[in-house]
Design an enzyme around this catalytic site. Sequence first.
Site, PDB file in Angstrom:
ATOM      1  N   SER A 149     -10.654 -97.233-151.215  1.00  0.00           N
ATOM      2  CA  SER A 149     -11.672 -98.166-151.707  1.00  0.00           C
ATOM      3  C   SER A 149     -11.718 -98.149-153.236  1.00  0.00           C
ATOM      4  O   SER A 149     -10.721 -98.485-153.870  1.00  0.00           O
ATOM      5  CB  SER A 149     -13.009 -97.805-151.055  1.00  0.00           C
ATOM      6  N   ASP A 227     -13.268-103.995-141.365  1.00  0.00           N
ATOM      7  CA  ASP A 227     -13.898-103.363-142.516  1.00  0.00           C
ATOM      8  C   ASP A 227     -14.946-104.339-143.070  1.00  0.00           C
ATOM      9  O   ASP A 227     -14.611-105.453-143.475  1.00  0.00           O
ATOM     10  CB  ASP A 227     -12.775-103.093-143.530  1.00  0.00           C
ATOM     11  N   HIS A 258     -14.065 -99.241-142.428  1.00  0.00           N
ATOM     12  CA  HIS A 258     -13.851 -98.702-143.784  1.00  0.00           C
ATOM     13  C   HIS A 258     -14.002 -97.180-143.831  1.00  0.00           C
ATOM     14  O   HIS A 258     -13.829 -96.575-144.869  1.00  0.00           O
ATOM     15  CB  HIS A 258     -14.884 -99.348-144.716  1.00  0.00           C
TER      16      HIS A 258
HETATM   17  N1  LIG Z   1     -22.843 -97.551-146.923  1.00  0.00           N
HETATM   18  C1  LIG Z   1     -22.264 -96.640-147.836  1.00  0.00           C
HETATM   19  C2  LIG Z   1     -21.519 -97.428-148.901  1.00  0.00           C
HETATM   20  C3  LIG Z   1     -20.547 -96.590-149.607  1.00  0.00           C
HETATM   21  C4  LIG Z   1     -19.312 -96.315-148.794  1.00  0.00           C
HETATM   22  O1  LIG Z   1     -19.051 -96.841-147.708  1.00  0.00           O
HETATM   23  N2  LIG Z   1     -18.517 -95.460-149.340  1.00  0.00           N
HETATM   24  C5  LIG Z   1     -17.234 -95.156-148.748  1.00  0.00           C
HETATM   25  C6  LIG Z   1     -16.167 -95.378-149.791  1.00  0.00           C
HETATM   26  S1  LIG Z   1     -16.332 -97.002-150.496  1.00  0.00           S
HETATM   27  C7  LIG Z   1     -17.203 -93.724-148.297  1.00  0.00           C
HETATM   28  O2  LIG Z   1     -16.139 -93.151-148.169  1.00  0.00           O
HETATM   29  N3  LIG Z   1     -18.378 -93.128-148.059  1.00  0.00           N
HETATM   30  C8  LIG Z   1     -18.498 -91.720-147.755  1.00  0.00           C
HETATM   31  C9  LIG Z   1     -18.133 -91.306-146.363  1.00  0.00           C
HETATM   32  O3  LIG Z   1     -17.957 -92.164-145.475  1.00  0.00           O
HETATM   33  O4  LIG Z   1     -18.013 -90.088-146.147  1.00  0.00           O
HETATM   34  C10 LIG Z   1     -23.330 -95.796-148.497  1.00  0.00           C
HETATM   35  O5  LIG Z   1     -24.273 -96.373-149.039  1.00  0.00           O
HETATM   36  O6  LIG Z   1     -23.223 -94.555-148.436  1.00  0.00           O
END
Ligand SMILES: N[C@@H](CCC(=O)N[C@@H](CS)C(=O)NCC(=O)O)C(=O)O
Length: 280
Positions: A149, A227, A258
């Site tokens: 991402s 995604d 995602h």
């Molecule tokens: N809905 C998420 C948006 C951010 C998100 O999806 N981040 C992704 C990368 S863009 C991620 O890897 N989040 C941490 C995880 O899933 O462990 C949030 O607010 O925490």
Amino acid sequence: MTAEQVSAVRSFNGTQYVFKHKSSTVSCEMTFGVYVPDHTSGTKLPGLIYLSGLTCTHANVMEKGAAQGPASKLGLIFIHPDTSPRGTDVADADRYDLGQGAGFYIDASWEPWSNHFKMRSYIESELLPVVSAVVPALDTTHIGITGHSMGGHGALTLGLTRPDLFRSISAFAPIANPTECDWGRTIFGEYLGDDSKVEWKKFDASILLAAYSGPARSILIDQGTDDNFLKQGQLKPETLKSHGSAAVEVRMQPGYDHSYYFVATFMGDHIEHHHRQLIL
Ligand SMILES: N[C@@H](CCC(=O)N[C@@H](CS)C(=O)NCC(=O)O)C(=O)O
């Protein structure tokens, strides 16, 4: 300054480390993880830097990315830094996509971000010397770069502009065309200023690819079709086109979202992709 070991845990015939160090580039304490497969003393192993996405620390991929098994099998050191400077004296915002946890792997030139938010320089100039001081097996002349991402955007932009440092490139669901999506327009406006759209283009993977004329690159991209950020138009993988000596393979993966379930599924393929190019 030498990094200080925070933890060391056995995993897949290797050791998963976490270190912290005072960074002169981003002017605060930074944490990074590094997985080191067991190896004979004195041997050198290639390395892969993984850049994480929004809201992540070094820990998300360490705990959910399933990198240790494939890295151990192939003898590859897996390096996973934090996504931004952090601390009470570091600027932050009331949103998840700006400030701490959202460094975007660029060097901010606008206040209040310009003091600490130099994540591009941190990855490019400081991280590898600091890691190799504590992991002498790391062969800093054989390094690949990948990410997820926001981190996929970082991997593509750093990899395409620094072929001398990064011999292989891949990305998971990257923000491929930030100058044309809401995330990029809002966040680049904050970090780089609204009046410097020429600057923005230096940090847009699809624009860098369209102008690419460096050494031959073979770039692997995986993208889940389910995604949410793809559906919102934040990622735009269709803008990543092979050009000149850069060959891009975009694999649309049906039904994947995602999350780290997606990243973990294809992590082995990405580690193989890098290993193949790094042992040449
Ligand atoms: N809905 C998420 C948006 C951010 C998100 O999806 N981040 C992704 C990368 S863009 C991620 O890897 N989040 C941490 C995880 O899933 O462990 C949030 O607010 O925490």
